[in-house]
Motif scaffolding. Structure first.
Motif, PDB file in Angstrom:
ATOM      1  N   TYR A  68     -10.511   2.721  -2.223  1.00 15.84           N
ATOM      2  CA  TYR A  68      -9.735   2.719  -0.974  1.00 15.84           C
ATOM      3  C   TYR A  68      -8.255   2.528  -1.258  1.00 15.84           C
ATOM      4  CZ  TYR A  68      -7.989   1.410   3.631  1.00 15.84           C
ATOM      5  OH  TYR A  68      -7.256   1.357   4.808  1.00 15.84           O
ATOM      6  N   TYR A  69      -7.919   1.777  -2.296  1.00 15.69           N
ATOM      7  CA  TYR A  69      -6.512   1.486  -2.573  1.00 15.69           C
ATOM      8  C   TYR A  69      -5.724   2.720  -2.982  1.00 15.69           C
ATOM      9  CZ  TYR A  69      -8.044  -3.312  -2.121  1.00 15.69           C
ATOM     10  OH  TYR A  69      -8.556  -4.478  -1.617  1.00 15.69           O
ATOM     11  N   ASN A  70      -6.424   3.765  -3.404  1.00 14.82           N
ATOM     12  CA  ASN A  70      -5.729   5.020  -3.705  1.00 14.82           C
ATOM     13  C   ASN A  70      -5.139   5.663  -2.455  1.00 14.82           C
ATOM     14  OD1 ASN A  70      -6.363   4.844  -6.434  1.00 14.82           O
ATOM     15  ND2 ASN A  70      -8.302   5.937  -6.185  1.00 14.82           N
ATOM     16  N   PHE A  71      -5.707   5.336  -1.293  1.00 23.02           N
ATOM     17  CA  PHE A  71      -5.170   5.904  -0.053  1.00 23.02           C
ATOM     18  C   PHE A  71      -3.751   5.410   0.226  1.00 23.02           C
ATOM     19  CE2 PHE A  71      -9.825   6.130   1.272  1.00 23.02           C
ATOM     20  CZ  PHE A  71      -9.913   7.496   1.046  1.00 23.02           C
ATOM     21  N   GLY A  72      -3.401   4.239  -0.300  1.00 22.48           N
ATOM     22  CA  GLY A  72      -2.038   3.745  -0.129  1.00 22.48           C
ATOM     23  C   GLY A  72      -1.019   4.692  -0.736  1.00 22.48           C
ATOM     24  N   GLU A  73      -1.329   5.226  -1.915  1.00 18.51           N
ATOM     25  CA  GLU A  73      -0.423   6.159  -2.570  1.00 18.51           C
ATOM     26  C   GLU A  73      -0.411   7.511  -1.862  1.00 18.51           C
ATOM     27  OE1 GLU A  73       2.626   6.813  -4.605  1.00 18.51           O
ATOM     28  OE2 GLU A  73       1.565   4.931  -5.052  1.00 18.51           O
ATOM     29  N   GLN A  74      -1.533   7.869  -1.230  1.00 18.57           N
ATOM     30  CA  GLN A  74      -1.611   9.152  -0.528  1.00 18.57           C
ATOM     31  C   GLN A  74      -1.035   9.095   0.885  1.00 18.57           C
ATOM     32  OE1 GLN A  74      -5.654  10.590  -0.665  1.00 18.57           O
ATOM     33  NE2 GLN A  74      -5.632  10.881  -2.884  1.00 18.57           N
ATOM     34  N   HIS A  84      -2.742  -3.908   9.209  1.00 21.69           N
ATOM     35  CA  HIS A  84      -4.102  -4.049   9.731  1.00 21.69           C
ATOM     36  C   HIS A  84      -4.915  -4.932   8.785  1.00 21.69           C
ATOM     37  CE1 HIS A  84      -7.965  -2.624  11.590  1.00 21.69           C
ATOM     38  NE2 HIS A  84      -7.196  -2.749  12.661  1.00 21.69           N
ATOM     39  N   HIS A  85      -6.235  -4.962   8.964  1.00 19.28           N
ATOM     40  CA  HIS A  85      -7.081  -5.884   8.208  1.00 19.28           C
ATOM     41  C   HIS A  85      -7.171  -5.515   6.729  1.00 19.28           C
ATOM     42  CE1 HIS A  85      -7.969  -6.938  12.237  1.00 19.28           C
ATOM     43  NE2 HIS A  85      -8.980  -6.109  12.431  1.00 19.28           N
ATOM     44  N   ASP A  86      -6.700  -4.307   6.352  1.00 20.03           N
ATOM     45  CA  ASP A  86      -6.712  -3.927   4.934  1.00 20.03           C
ATOM     46  C   ASP A  86      -5.540  -4.523   4.166  1.00 20.03           C
ATOM     47  OD1 ASP A  86      -4.643  -2.418   5.956  1.00 20.03           O
ATOM     48  OD2 ASP A  86      -5.422  -0.480   5.298  1.00 20.03           O
ATOM     49  N   GLY A  87      -4.595  -5.153   4.882  1.00 20.91           N
ATOM     50  CA  GLY A  87      -3.483  -5.842   4.230  1.00 20.91           C
ATOM     51  C   GLY A  87      -2.289  -4.983   3.897  1.00 20.91           C
ATOM     52  N   TYR A  88      -2.380  -3.661   4.099  1.00 20.79           N
ATOM     53  CA  TYR A  88      -1.258  -2.770   3.766  1.00 20.79           C
ATOM     54  C   TYR A  88      -0.150  -2.945   4.780  1.00 20.79           C
ATOM     55  CZ  TYR A  88       1.172   1.494   2.311  1.00 20.79           C
ATOM     56  OH  TYR A  88       2.103   2.399   1.844  1.00 20.79           O
ATOM     57  N   ALA A  89       1.066  -3.164   4.307  1.00 23.34           N
ATOM     58  CA  ALA A  89       2.212  -3.430   5.185  1.00 23.34           C
ATOM     59  C   ALA A  89       3.073  -2.183   5.345  1.00 23.34           C
ATOM     60  CB  ALA A  89       3.056  -4.570   4.630  1.00 23.34           C
ATOM     61  N   LEU A  90       3.497  -1.916   6.562  1.00 25.48           N
ATOM     62  CA  LEU A  90       4.367  -0.769   6.845  1.00 25.48           C
ATOM     63  C   LEU A  90       5.839  -1.115   6.705  1.00 25.48           C
ATOM     64  CD1 LEU A  90       1.738   0.539   7.824  1.00 25.48           C
ATOM     65  CD2 LEU A  90       2.973   1.471   9.767  1.00 25.48           C
ATOM     66  N   ILE A 140       2.210  -8.671  -3.961  1.00 28.51           N
ATOM     67  CA  ILE A 140       1.850  -9.804  -4.812  1.00 28.51           C
ATOM     68  C   ILE A 140       0.365 -10.118  -4.663  1.00 28.51           C
ATOM     69  CG2 ILE A 140       2.136 -12.300  -5.116  1.00 28.51           C
ATOM     70  CD1 ILE A 140       5.106 -11.895  -4.434  1.00 28.51           C
ATOM     71  N   ALA A 141      -0.103 -10.134  -3.427  1.00 30.70           N
ATOM     72  CA  ALA A 141      -1.493 -10.518  -3.158  1.00 30.70           C
ATOM     73  C   ALA A 141      -2.483  -9.571  -3.813  1.00 30.70           C
ATOM     74  CB  ALA A 141      -1.728 -10.573  -1.652  1.00 30.70           C
ATOM     75  N   TYR A 142      -2.182  -8.271  -3.805  1.00 31.91           N
ATOM     76  CA  TYR A 142      -3.145  -7.289  -4.307  1.00 31.91           C
ATOM     77  C   TYR A 142      -2.847  -6.838  -5.735  1.00 31.91           C
ATOM     78  CZ  TYR A 142      -5.002  -7.141   0.406  1.00 31.91           C
ATOM     79  OH  TYR A 142      -5.586  -7.481   1.600  1.00 31.91           O
ATOM     80  N   SER A 143      -1.788  -7.401  -6.317  1.00 31.58           N
ATOM     81  CA  SER A 143      -1.404  -7.050  -7.696  1.00 31.58           C
ATOM     82  C   SER A 143      -1.246  -5.544  -7.867  1.00 31.58           C
ATOM     83  CB  SER A 143      -2.450  -7.584  -8.696  1.00 31.58           C
ATOM     84  OG  SER A 143      -2.559  -8.982  -8.586  1.00 31.58           O
ATOM     85  N   ARG A 144      -0.701  -4.921  -6.861  1.00 31.67           N
ATOM     86  CA  ARG A 144      -0.445  -3.482  -6.869  1.00 31.67           C
ATOM     87  C   ARG A 144       0.568  -3.190  -5.755  1.00 31.67           C
ATOM     88  NH1 ARG A 144      -5.003  -0.599  -6.827  1.00 31.67           N
ATOM     89  NH2 ARG A 144      -6.403  -2.382  -7.127  1.00 31.67           N
ATOM     90  N   PRO A 145       1.270  -2.073  -5.814  1.00 36.62           N
ATOM     91  CA  PRO A 145       2.127  -1.704  -4.678  1.00 36.62           C
ATOM     92  C   PRO A 145       1.273  -1.532  -3.430  1.00 36.62           C
ATOM     93  CG  PRO A 145       2.648  -0.371  -6.618  1.00 36.62           C
ATOM     94  CD  PRO A 145       1.368  -1.092  -6.922  1.00 36.62           C
ATOM     95  N   LEU A 163      -3.969 -11.384  11.363  1.00 34.24           N
ATOM     96  CA  LEU A 163      -3.884 -12.673  10.697  1.00 34.24           C
ATOM     97  C   LEU A 163      -4.659 -12.670   9.378  1.00 34.24           C
ATOM     98  CD1 LEU A 163      -4.285 -15.257  13.627  1.00 34.24           C
ATOM     99  CD2 LEU A 163      -2.231 -14.095  12.818  1.00 34.24           C
ATOM    100  N   PHE A 164      -5.859 -12.139   9.387  1.00 33.33           N
ATOM    101  CA  PHE A 164      -6.644 -12.154   8.156  1.00 33.33           C
ATOM    102  C   PHE A 164      -6.685 -10.767   7.525  1.00 33.33           C
ATOM    103  CE2 PHE A 164      -9.874  -9.804  10.124  1.00 33.33           C
ATOM    104  CZ  PHE A 164     -11.049  -9.732   9.377  1.00 33.33           C
ATOM    105  N   GLU A 165      -7.155 -10.713   6.276  1.00 32.80           N
ATOM    106  CA  GLU A 165      -7.304  -9.458   5.548  1.00 32.80           C
ATOM    107  C   GLU A 165      -8.657  -9.498   4.859  1.00 32.80           C
ATOM    108  OE1 GLU A 165      -3.870  -9.204   2.981  1.00 32.80           O
ATOM    109  OE2 GLU A 165      -2.529  -9.683   4.653  1.00 32.80           O
ATOM    110  N   TRP A 166      -9.450  -8.453   5.063  1.00 36.32           N
ATOM    111  CA  TRP A 166     -10.832  -8.447   4.582  1.00 36.32           C
ATOM    112  C   TRP A 166     -10.970  -8.877   3.117  1.00 36.32           C
ATOM    113  CZ3 TRP A 166     -10.420  -3.157   7.054  1.00 36.32           C
ATOM    114  CH2 TRP A 166     -10.949  -3.152   8.346  1.00 36.32           C
TER     115      TRP A 166
END
Length: 492
Positions: free
Chosen positions: A102-108, A137-143, A151-156, A189-192
């Motif tokens: 799923y984290y690959n969708f961030g780059e896409q 959203h709940h996936d934690g990705y910030a706009l 920092i939290a996900y150790s990735r962009p 507030l939370f992230e899965w």
């Protein structure tokens, strides 16, 4: 002759200075304590109750796959994957491959066609008065360029460091500030699957949630902070009272910001600035409230939804009228595609609502509930869907223009403003029509908004009998619903 300067006596000077201080400054001087009794005493700015109509936007990495089974939220794609939902996993493996994270969708999530000024114009054209963008959203990705996210996900894991390489929220805020729209941000507030959340929830609140949301507020100074994802913990565990005391007393938006009621698993419809519902057919409260729902079912764009899954303009207008007559606001969601394009069907719906609002908006904006929220025809009033939820929007058609045999319809919705009463009709009557339980005066006037000819009427005991003229298609003032304006009525 020399003139001595005029000197106020002490008491007069105090009175003078009091009236020179703007009312908002007086309200701002109050310090709110970190407890619900104090926080809930904060008055809600009147613009929110006057606005009645806002636009919600769900947009993020989930907009890349943009898929869920019908009746499910596509923005929950990551969760469905992790929970091994059969349909979602089969789709994912077939489309992207078993090993595609799923984290690959961030780059896409590149937002190549994102034009926030065009978004702002479209939202304005809908007649909405405020807008709420999903910042995270709940996936934690910030706009926005949130360092906490990466920092939290150790990735962009924000839109400045991955995908679009743009401050999507910041560009959106700048575009909205060019309009008269009020700006809001949704924030989960939370992230899965945030590693810190899974490891230590108290540290998550202290080290991730608090600094991140304060950064969002400080950067963009929103008029609304729309929180969600509160259901995992109590308000005490989220330290919500502490945060709201900071928001109201110390933040740069303390004098204006509005919040909802999603601050802990025990706070909905109990605490906060206004109450929220989600895919609710009918709701009433003695406090400002807001219903949120999509044009289709999913909040995020779902490519699996077909045209029949999208509510028609008629349904959406009647839904808005029903909610407003019950004293609420409608926050209607759109889900842009990953490239930043708003699907044409959503654009069309917003423009159709806007065209209706241009004629009938005075019966919506700034209004309050009447003693009777609506007028029923004869028949049963307990209609309920047998095989589908109210999320489809069909409930409002069944309650107005397409009743099942033996069931009544809401033949009139009422809103009021001062000594003016608005009677909104889902169907335009032919010939005689009775408005019930309304006290008029000799100088009462009744007109049909957008229609030049007068409407004849007469008193019939405590009711009003209207005589509608024959109206040609060319003379119809609007589609979907028709508004009678009654002036100089006796208020209850």
């Amino acid at each position: 002759m020399n003139k001595s300067p005029f000197i106020f006596p002490g008491s007069l000077l105090a009175v003078f200075l009091f009236f020179m201080v703007p009312l908002w400054a007086i309200g701002q001087s109050k310090k709110y304590e970190p407890n619900w009794a104090s926080l809930d005493s904060r008055p809600l700015p009147s613009w929110f109750e006057d606005a009645k109509f806002g636009i919600f936007i769900h947009w993020g990495p989930y907009s890349v796959p943009a898929w869920a089974p019908k009746g499910m939220y596509s923005e929950w794609y990551q969760y469905w994957l992790k929970q091994n939902d059969k349909a979602v996993n089969e789709h994912h493996n077939k489309t992207f491959g078993n090993d595609f994270s799923y984290y690959n969708f961030g780059e896409q999530f590149k937002a190549l066609d994102y034009q926030p000024d065009q978004w702002a114009k479209l939202i304005e054209s809908s007649g909405a008065k405020y807008v709420v963008l999903t910042s995270k959203h709940h996936d934690g990705y910030a706009l926005w360029p949130s360092k906490e996210a990466s920092i939290a996900y150790s990735r962009p894991w924000n839109s400045m460091e991955s995908g679009a390489k743009r401050d999507l929220a910041g560009e959106f805020a700048a575009a909205i500030r060019k309009t008269d729209l009020k700006l809001g941000f949704y924030y989960s507030l939370f992230e899965w699957y945030n590693p810190l959340w899974l490891r230590d929830k108290d540290k998550f609140v202290e080290q991730h949630y608090f600094p991140q949301v304060k950064d969002l507020v400080a950067r963009y100074k929103p008029d609304i902070l729309w929180t969600d994802g509160e259901w995992e913990r109590s308000d005490k565990e989220w330290r919500s009272e502490e945060f709201l005391a900071w928001l109201y007393n110390e933040s740069p938006v303390g004098d204006k910001v509005i919040v909802n009621d999603r601050w802990g698993k025990d706070t909905r419809k109990k605490h906060g600035g206004y109450y929220t519902t989600e895919y609710a057919a009918d709701f009433k409260a003695n406090k400002p409230w807001e219903e949120c729902r999509g044009i289709g079912f999913s909040f995020g764009y779902n490519r699996n939804e077909d045209i029949q899954d999208y509510n028609t303009a008629q349904t959406l207008v009647l839904m808005l009228v029903n909610i407003v007559s019950n004293g609420g606001n409608l926050l209607l969601d759109i889900g842009p595609q990953a490239d930043g394009k708003i699907p044409p069907v959503m654009q069309e719906r917003l423009q159709e609502i806007g065209a209706w609002m241009k004629i009938n908006g005075e019966a919506i904006y700034g209004t309050r509930s009447w003693k009777n929220h609506f007028q029923w025809s004869k028949g049963r009033t307990d209609w309920a869907a047998k095989n589908e939820g109210s999320e489809s929007g069909s409930y409002i058609l069944k309650q107005t223009v397409d009743p099942d045999p033996g069931y009544a319809v809401k033949e009139v919705f009422f809103t009021s403003k001062g000594n003016e009463l608005y009677a909104i009709l889902p169907k335009l009557p032919e010939g005689k029509f009775l408005l019930k339980d309304i006290q008029v005066q000799n100088n009462t006037d009744i007109s049909l908004l957008g229609f030049a000819k007068s409407i004849k009427w007469k008193k019939v005991r405590g009711d009003i009998e209207l005589q509608f003229p024959v109206i040609s298609r060319q003379e119809l003032p609007a589609q979907y619903a028709y508004t009678l304006k009654l002036t100089n009525i006796n208020r209850p």
